[in-house]
Design a protein around this motif. Structure first.
Motif: not given
Length: 774
Positions: A183-184, A295-296, A301-302, A318-319
């Motif tokens: 997703k990330k 992103s946090e 979201n993607q 998280k990526f």
């Protein structure tokens, strides 16, 4: 009511054909496996519409995702025209907001992401027309822990032309599969690997409802975001920018920010952030923090971020980090098919030329350099004859043009290291490492070479610690900004392409050495080593006077057989045989090259003879006929071959036009069969060989197989002239001598060879002669 139908896209047809080939099936086999008639299968591979259920069955049987193969039309709800939305009863909810924003942004997103234009393209091209599916490596190449010996396992020193650094690969997955899996995602890649094109493709696919249709696609060029006035947040930048792009007057900026916030807050966005490596140094940390915070905050979201692989030095917790793989053969073929689909040049013609030019083909694993080669081929209808100029253009594209075309100005790590100096540095590294057979080298080794170079050209008094820091920064800069040196495994580097390693080695010989003549004399010592072949050819093209290399090269070659009286006698026999009256119509040196290898043991295709004189094909044909037909002299056989050509109206069907000695062999077989002079066993054998070609495409491999068997038949017959029984050592010397002579002739015949015509004639006239005749 008509049944729903689907058809394959142009790209989908190519992928399906490749899957069919990999499975080892024919279309007839596929129809039997599915249990349908041949017609829908034929229509499927033509890109025609067939029943939806059958379309999905075919894709499943081939192991393909039918949605990736289908040519799906953009849903009406996504087109920039007023239509009713179908939102499962949630017209006033979040889904309605997403679809309304998608509809309003459709035209602007298509304008920003729908086309690509790189290098010297004369006009933009639709992304969907040219895009070729990328493959993804889930393990970053430069982070693997491998030893140099492991990397060298793919290098066969006896068949050096097969060794391409682009072959160093690992298992990969498709780009779409990677996006669905993670997703990330941070997508890393070398310069020109297709990172931006992949993100644009995803944006357009989403825009058309073919990918993530329930998300709002947001495409951000990070360089533009970083340089925006007032340094807005990412959310502010997206909403403010798109407020001017959306077409619905009912929206106002304040409302838009709220709408965008709601979409992001509920995880309904596909966020595509392109080109982190293109952000200026002074903006880099701010942009990193903004992406991290964004992103946090909107974690559901993607996200996809692209960056050059060596420029990546930050970890988003998280990526997942992946790498774009080099193009494989199938991807090169699909790209070429799309590139030439609307042009008079056929893609298969281009691909055939690539197969005949392995060094140029090596470059095409990079989409950027494949584009460069396609542009050059499009202009001339052939692979460039002067390869050094093509390589120079490719290197310039990576050093400066690729960034300049997009308005990107990168920081100069070492201010005195101009583009020219960088080329000189790479040339310095290339020659040393190539000379030492170091196709891979440790980071500490290449940094030491950089330190030596800086000391030599800058005359600097910097201490060792400062120079060490400079060398590390310069190596990182060359990899990150240009991709000419790349990290193949942890702490182990190589040139990105063997072709560039060879080019820079040749460039160092011609331009960087203070004593050119002495360097060239040093180079000729390698004329018998196969791995130096390309360096010789490129050096010849770059020299203003190729005689400086070719004359001493011929002297070294002549010395190879000088110490053997028996081999000198053989050269005298070849000279005398070539002087016979029946060969008066051919160049003497070409006939000597032919007789040097009378039994096809060294060079089955007679490359030296044909390079010097194409009409020697007649002699090749005549030689074969004398071996097959009892009582036919060589003089008569030459006359038969000449008569055969004289009676043909198509110049390309003539013996003299045959592309190889193998092709000549096949013509000779037909002439021998038509003569009715063959013995029964020979006749049957040759008929069987020719029969193998009927009903099949006479590709190069098939022709070679048949010609090889015919050649063995010929070798069982009588020999022409004196018999020679050479020892293994003599055979080794003869092959070494012939191959070095072939390299000399190839250098002499190359289009870029600049040499005085009289010296050219002198070299040709004295080829393959005994010492007493020179």
């Amino acid at each position: 009511m008509a049944k729903p139908s689907l058809k394959a896209s142009l790209d989908g047809v190519q992928i399906a054909k490749q899957a069919l080939t990999r499975a080892g099936w024919t279309q007839k086999d596929l129809s039997a496996l599915i249990g349908c008639s041949r017609q829908p299968i034929t229509n499927f591979f033509k890109g025609a519409a067939i029943a939806q259920s059958l379309f999905i069955q075919i894709c499943d049987r081939l192991g393909l995702n039918w949605q990736e193969i289908a040519d799906l039309l953009a849903p009406a709800a996504l087109k920039p025209t007023a239509v009713k939305l179908s939102l499962s009863g949630q017209d006033s909810g979040l889904a309605a907001i997403v679809q309304n924003l998608r509809q309003q942004a459709y035209a602007s997103l298509r304008e920003r992401c729908g086309t690509i234009r790189v290098l010297d393209m004369s006009h933009p091209i639709e992304v969907n027309e040219l895009y070729t599916h990328v493959n993804i490596l889930e393990q970053i190449t430069g982070r693997r822990h491998k030893r140099i010996a492991q990397l060298l396992q793919s290098c066969d020193s006896e068949n050096f032309e097969r060794f391409g650094l682009g072959q160093i690969v690992q298992e990969s997955i498709s780009g779409l599969e990677a996006v669905e899996k993670y997703k990330k995602l941070i997508i890393l890649g070398k310069p020109g690997a297709g990172k931006t094109t992949f993100l644009k493709y995803l944006a357009i696919q989403s825009n058309q409802g073919k990918f993530e249709p329930d998300r709002l696609p947001v495409f951000v060029t990070l360089k533009d975001f970083a340089e925006a006035e007032a340094e807005p947040s990412l959310l502010e930048y997206i909403s403010d920018r798109d407020s001017y792009l959306l077409k619905d007057a009912a929206f106002i900026p304040e409302q838009l920010t709220a709408e965008f916030y709601q979409v992001f807050d509920q995880g309904k966005a596909l966020v595509l952030l392109d080109g982190l490596d293109e952000v200026r140094a002074e903006d880099y940390q701010r942009v990193i923090k903004e992406i991290s915070d964004f992103s946090e905050q909107f974690w559901n979201n993607q996200f996809l971020i692209t960056c050059r692989i060596a420029a990546w030095d930050y970890t988003f917790e998280k990526f997942t980090e992946v790498e774009v793989a080099d193009f494989n053969q199938d991807q090169i073929a699909v790209f070429a098919t799309k590139w030439f689909q609307h042009q008079p040049i056929r893609a298969d013609t281009f691909l055939k030329h690539l197969d005949q030019n392995p060094r140029i083909k090596q470059l095409t694993i990079s989409p950027l350099l494949l584009t460069l080669v396609c542009l050059a081929f499009e202009e001339s209808g052939d692979c460039p004859s002067n390869r050094s100029e093509l390589y120079q253009e490719g290197i310039d594209a990576l050093l400066k043009k690729w960034d300049a075309k997009r308005g990107i100005h990168r920081d100069q790590v070492y201010q005195k290291l101009s583009h020219q100096r960088k080329k000189d540095l790479l040339s310095y590294i290339a020659f040393i490492t190539f000379q030492q057979k170091d196709y891979f080298f440790k980071q500490t080794v290449v940094e030491a070479y950089i330190i030596d170079y800086i000391r030599n050209f800058a005359q600097t008094n910097l201490d060792d610690d400062a120079l060490q820091l400079d060398s590390e920064a310069i190596l990182h800069s060359i990899e990150a900004q240009h991709g000419l040196l790349i990290e193949r495994a942890k702490g182990i580097y190589s040139f990105s392409h063997l072709t560039f390693h060879e080019y820079f080695a040749a460039r160092d010989i011609v331009f960087n050495r203070p004593a050119l003549a002495a360097t060239l004399e040093e180079l000729v010592a390698y004329s018998t080593e196969k791995r130096w072949r390309e360096v010789f050819l490129l050096t010849t093209e770059m020299l203003r006077d190729a005689a400086l290399l070719l004359l001493p090269m011929q002297q070294v070659i002549d010395q190879l057989l000088a110490a053997s009286d028996r081999l000198q006698q053989f050269l005298a026999f070849v000279r005398d045989r070539a002087a016979a009256p029946e060969f008066a119509c051919f160049k003497p040196a070409a006939v000597r090259a032919f007789y040097f290898d009378i039994d096809f043991d060294i060079d089955e295709n007679r490359a030296v003879a044909l390079s010097l004189d194409r009409t020697v094909n007649l002699l090749v044909c005549a030689s074969f006929l004398t071996r097959m037909l009892e009582g036919v002299s060589l003089r008569d056989a030459i006359a038969i071959a000449q008569d055969y050509d004289a009676n043909l109206t198509d110049p390309m069907a003539k013996i003299v036009a045959a592309a190889s000695a193998n092709a000549v062999m096949l013509i000779a077989i037909k002439i021998a069969l038509d003569s009715q002079k063959l013995e029964t066993d020979q006749q049957q054998t040759l008929k069987t060989l020719l029969q193998r070609l009927k009903g099949e495409s006479a590709n190069d491999e098939k022709v070679k197989q048949v010609a090889d068997q015919a050649r063995q038949v010929a070798k069982t017959r009588h020999h022409i002239g004196q018999q020679w029984q050479f020892s293994s050592q003599e055979q080794h010397l003869l092959k070494q001598y012939y191959n070095a002579t072939r390299l000399l002739v190839d250098c002499l015949q190359s289009d870029g060879c600049m040499i005085n015509p009289e010296i050219r004639q002198q070299i040709e006239a004295t080829l393959l002669l005994p010492a007493a005749s020179r």
